[in-house]
Write an enzyme that holds these catalytic residues in place. Structure first.
Site, PDB file in Angstrom:
ATOM      1  CG  HIS A  61      -1.701   1.270   1.385  1.00 37.53           C
ATOM      2  ND1 HIS A  61      -2.563   1.803   0.455  1.00 37.53           N
ATOM      3  CD2 HIS A  61      -1.663   2.168   2.410  1.00 37.53           C
ATOM      4  CE1 HIS A  61      -3.038   2.961   0.895  1.00 37.53           C
ATOM      5  NE2 HIS A  61      -2.501   3.198   2.085  1.00 37.53           N
ATOM      6  CG  HIS A  86       0.809   7.165   4.047  1.00 38.68           C
ATOM      7  ND1 HIS A  86       1.276   6.367   3.033  1.00 38.68           N
ATOM      8  CD2 HIS A  86      -0.443   6.723   4.320  1.00 38.68           C
ATOM      9  CE1 HIS A  86       0.342   5.499   2.707  1.00 38.68           C
ATOM     10  NE2 HIS A  86      -0.718   5.687   3.470  1.00 38.68           N
ATOM     11  CD  GLU A  90      -3.219   5.645  11.428  1.00 34.26           C
ATOM     12  OE1 GLU A  90      -4.323   5.130  11.508  1.00 34.26           O
ATOM     13  OE2 GLU A  90      -2.806   6.281  10.442  1.00 34.26           O
ATOM     14  CG  ASP A  91      -0.809   1.326  10.565  1.00 35.43           C
ATOM     15  OD1 ASP A  91      -1.742   1.772  11.255  1.00 35.43           O
ATOM     16  OD2 ASP A  91      -0.852   1.251   9.329  1.00 35.43           O
ATOM     17  CG  ASP A 156      -3.906   6.843   2.087  1.00 35.22           C
ATOM     18  OD1 ASP A 156      -3.706   5.648   1.838  1.00 35.22           O
ATOM     19  OD2 ASP A 156      -4.414   7.247   3.157  1.00 35.22           O
ATOM     20  CG  ASP A 276     -20.374  16.976 -24.890  1.00 34.67           C
ATOM     21  OD1 ASP A 276     -21.317  16.285 -24.481  1.00 34.67           O
ATOM     22  OD2 ASP A 276     -20.009  18.037 -24.351  1.00 34.67           O
TER      23      ASP A 276
END
Length: 739
Positions: A61, A86, A90-91, A156, A276
């Protein structure tokens, strides 16, 4: 997983990483590659035990997001590294922002921190609308730190949308709706048109899968026919363009599924009737000096062969869009009698249209070009400065400024300003400077005096007249459309109400003293309850403007002194005390309890319609029915569009107001002996008097006597009484009465 699987996966990860370096739009130096390698290693370590819903290793990812940032958006090594990192903070419990700062420096740490804040906001479970809006507001506030935060967040989101198949349908729906609501407009505004298109199409794929697949199949079926048509068109103009020795390519560009769907809905037509479905793009080589000349030369070649529609000419080379987009768009009658849009761009313009932000900076020499993206971010900052705006309103306002088409107007010195379509002279005043907006007295458009609500058009020259004594009033909100003007006006009105509230508090203290009551928390609570208000500021404000007068306070005092009665009443009604935090709220609450119609805000009989069930506070309009009088509908009612288009003459403007803050028109008649300066004395008394606004004034003099009529707007009776008293004291005035 077996060892063989792990080896295979590691080889795939290594391949994906090499691919990332290969596809970068900017040329990467040795230092850049070192930085990206180091970020990749940290990301690899941080996500080592993680897998995505689909079962693949999580590291794919961040690599995919970094690839979008590097290839499609074309940002630099710093952004690529930040994209890889990124999700790490957090993880992974092993990494914190300070570790990132130590290893990669302040800039990358700021971007990663911004991205971490946004993600942690989205994790909160089952958010309601206002919480979600609050999220977006916080996300937009990160623009303050670095615009790259938002750009990486868009990348993301794009990768999440591309890999959403493994999620639950309700989750897919929520993410797709959110994407359509805020990420696609943001991508559009930053000039990332390709990504905006992908986001919109992917959102449609999950929100309306049947519609999406139907249009997709029809586009595939008509592709061959489309290619032949483009070839036929190119052959007609090829010889003429070759004669001019231009280096060019002619391409066909199919319109996105989302935009075809929007056309089908807006025009009420089927897929086959959308004329169009694709545009023809002529991209030419040129140096920057000759760009404009060649674009118009190509225009003249195309229109020599095909009849143009003059209403559909868009020249964004002379005045680029505020997203930085430049091109010449013409619609011509092509082969087989079909209208075709032709877009003429140089290679530089094409790159800016594809890459937006990144290409913009690549071509920006020194400070010679005023950067519209930076301008837009600065304008946004001002709208964000006011944190008290309700978050839902804020996001709605913000969206207005994202998608709006633009008009171009001139200042008195001939400078060009771009404003959203539908902007008024008041919006223009605020776009010059907040101070100019706040002190606006009037406006001149093309030398003529116009009201503040005058809607501007491209090419207008606008001059703003200011006065030190001017200040915003509630009507200004009806005259303004831009987020900036509205947020500034709302803050000013709030401040004004607070100021009146402070005066009102002192007046209340004095009046209660005469009634032998002390002004303290207990008595304030009783008063707020007695007058059915919500906050203490509501109470002070209403005393300040005079809508709570002496008689009402005396009634309160007598109800309070009859202790036994009030004890019994309280027992029966069980009125709870207003909580302290509610009581101390720092704003005047509006209780929408009265519906008024038309410009003169008349009170008429009405019924609420059943199709949309409007409630007080909604944006509404009145519709004059044949047998049931006025029916009130919400502006976004499903029937609103057909009523407004078919029965425009029966539509009445309507709005909900707070009857305690309502303004009334009163007429005063004055007679007496005429003398020089009399009118001046009268008007100065009226305008110096608090909250009194004159609508009209007329005086007639005959044989030394005069009579005059004055129309004024006041909030209540008390103000009129005070005014009549003051006018009677003017020398020469004999009689003052209310008509």
């Amino acid at each position: 997983m077996t060892e063989e699987d792990i080896e295979k996966e590691n080889a795939t990860i290594a391949k994906a990483y090499k691919e990332l370096l290969k596809v970068s739009y900017t040329t990467l130096s040795k230092e850049d590659k070192k930085l990206i390698r180091s970020a990749f290693e940290v990301a690899l370590d941080g996500h080592k035990d993680q897998r995505r819903k689909s079962g693949e290793a999580y590291i794919f990812h961040p690599i995919a997001v970094a690839k979008i940032v590097a290839q499609e958006i074309g940002l630099d090594a710093t952004s690529i590294a930040a994209a890889l990192l990124h999700d790490v903070v957090e993880d992974s419990p092993d990494y914190e922002i300070k570790d990132i700062e130590k290893k990669f420096g302040k800039t990358i740490a700021t971007i990663v921190d911004g991205l971490t804040k946004i993600s942690s906001l989205s994790k909160e479970k089952d958010m309601d609308v206002s919480l979600q809006a609050e999220n977006f507001r916080k996300m937009l506030l990160t623009l303050n730190d670095d615009v790259r935060v938002i750009i990486i967040k868009i990348a993301d989101r794009l990768h999440n949308m591309q890999t959403m198949d493994a999620m639950r349908p309700d989750k897919q729906d929520k993410i797709a709706s959110e994407t359509l609501y805020i990420y696609a407009p943001l991508a559009h505004r930053i000039g990332l048109y390709n990504i905006k298109t992908q986001l919109e199409d992917l959102s449609l794929k999950y929100t309306e899968p049947d519609v999406y697949n139907d249009i997709l199949n029809k586009i595939k079926e008509s592709k061959e026919e489309q290619d032949l048509y483009i070839k036929e068109f190119s052959n007609v103009i090829k010889n003429s363009l070759d004669k001019e020795n231009f280096n060019y390519t002619v391409k066909g560009r199919p319109k996105s599924i989302f935009s075809i769907r929007r056309k089908m809905l807006n025009q009420g037509v089927s897929f086959d009737e959308v004329y169009d479905k694709f545009a023809i793009r002529i991209i030419y080589e040129s140096d920057e000096v000759d760009e404009k000349f060649i674009a118009w030369k190509i225009y003249s070649v195309v229109t020599d062969h095909f009849r143009p529609n003059p209403m559909r000419l868009r020249d964004w080379i002379t005045s680029p869009k505020s997203t930085g987009y430049e091109a010449l768009h013409i619609t011509v009658m092509g082969p087989k009698g079909r209208w075709v849009e032709v877009q003429v761009r140089s290679e530089r313009m094409n790159e800016i249209a594809e890459k937006g932000y990144a290409a913009h900076y690549k071509y920006k020499q020194g400070a010679e070009r005023e950067d519209s993206l930076e301008n837009w971010i600065n304008r946004l900052q001002e709208a964000l400065e006011n944190p008290e705006t309700n978050a839902v309103d804020f996001v709605e306002q913000f969206k207005l400024n994202l998608y709006s088409q633009e008009i171009y107007v001139f200042t008195p010195h001939g400078d060009l300003k771009s404003l959203p379509k539908g902007a008024t002279s008041l919006d223009f005043a605020f776009s010059i400077h907040t101070e100019v907006g706040m002190k606006t007295r009037g406006a001149k458009v093309n030398g003529k005096l116009v009201p503040l609500s005058h809607v501007l058009e491209t090419g207008d020259q606008v001059e703003i007249l200011t006065s030190e004594t001017s200040k915003p009033n509630a009507n200004w909100l009806d005259y303004s459309t831009t987020a900036r003007a509205r947020s500034k006006i709302k803050s000013a009105l709030k401040e004004d109400k607070k100021r009146i509230g402070e005066d009102g508090k002192e007046i209340l203290r004095r009046k209660l003293k005469q009634l032998k009551i002390n002004l303290n928390e207990s008595s304030i609570n009783q008063l707020v309850n007695y007058f059915k208000l919500k906050t203490s500021l509501d109470l002070f404000y209403r005393v300040g403007i005079g809508s709570i007068d002496n008689t009402m306070l005396k009634n309160f005092a007598s109800s309070r002194s009859n202790a036994l009665m009030s004890f019994i009443k309280n027992k029966i009604s069980r009125k709870a005390n207003v909580p302290k935090e509610q009581l101390d709220k720092n704003e005047v609450t509006t209780n929408y309890d009265l519906l008024v119609f038309g410009k003169d805000e008349e009170k008429l009989d009405y019924k609420l319609s059943n199709c949309c069930n409007p409630i007080p506070g909604d944006n509404v309009f009145g519709f004059l029915t044949v047998s049931e009088g006025i029916k009130v509908h919400k502006k976004n009612c499903p029937n609103a569009l057909s009523l407004q288009s078919n029965y425009a003459y029966r539509i009445m403007s309507a709005k909900w107001i707070d009857s305690s803050q309502e303004e009334f028109l009163a007429k005063i008649r004055v007679t007496g002996i005429d003398h020089i300066g009399l009118v001046n004395d009268v008007t100065s008394i009226i305008s110096e008097n608090m909250h009194v606004n004159m609508k009209s004034i007329s005086f007639e003099s005959h044989d030394g006597l005069f009579s005059g009529n004055i129309n004024i707007v006041v909030k209540n009776n008390t103000i009129i009484k005070k005014l009549l008293e003051k006018l009677k004291k003017i020398n020469g005035i004999d009689k003052v009465s209310r008509v």
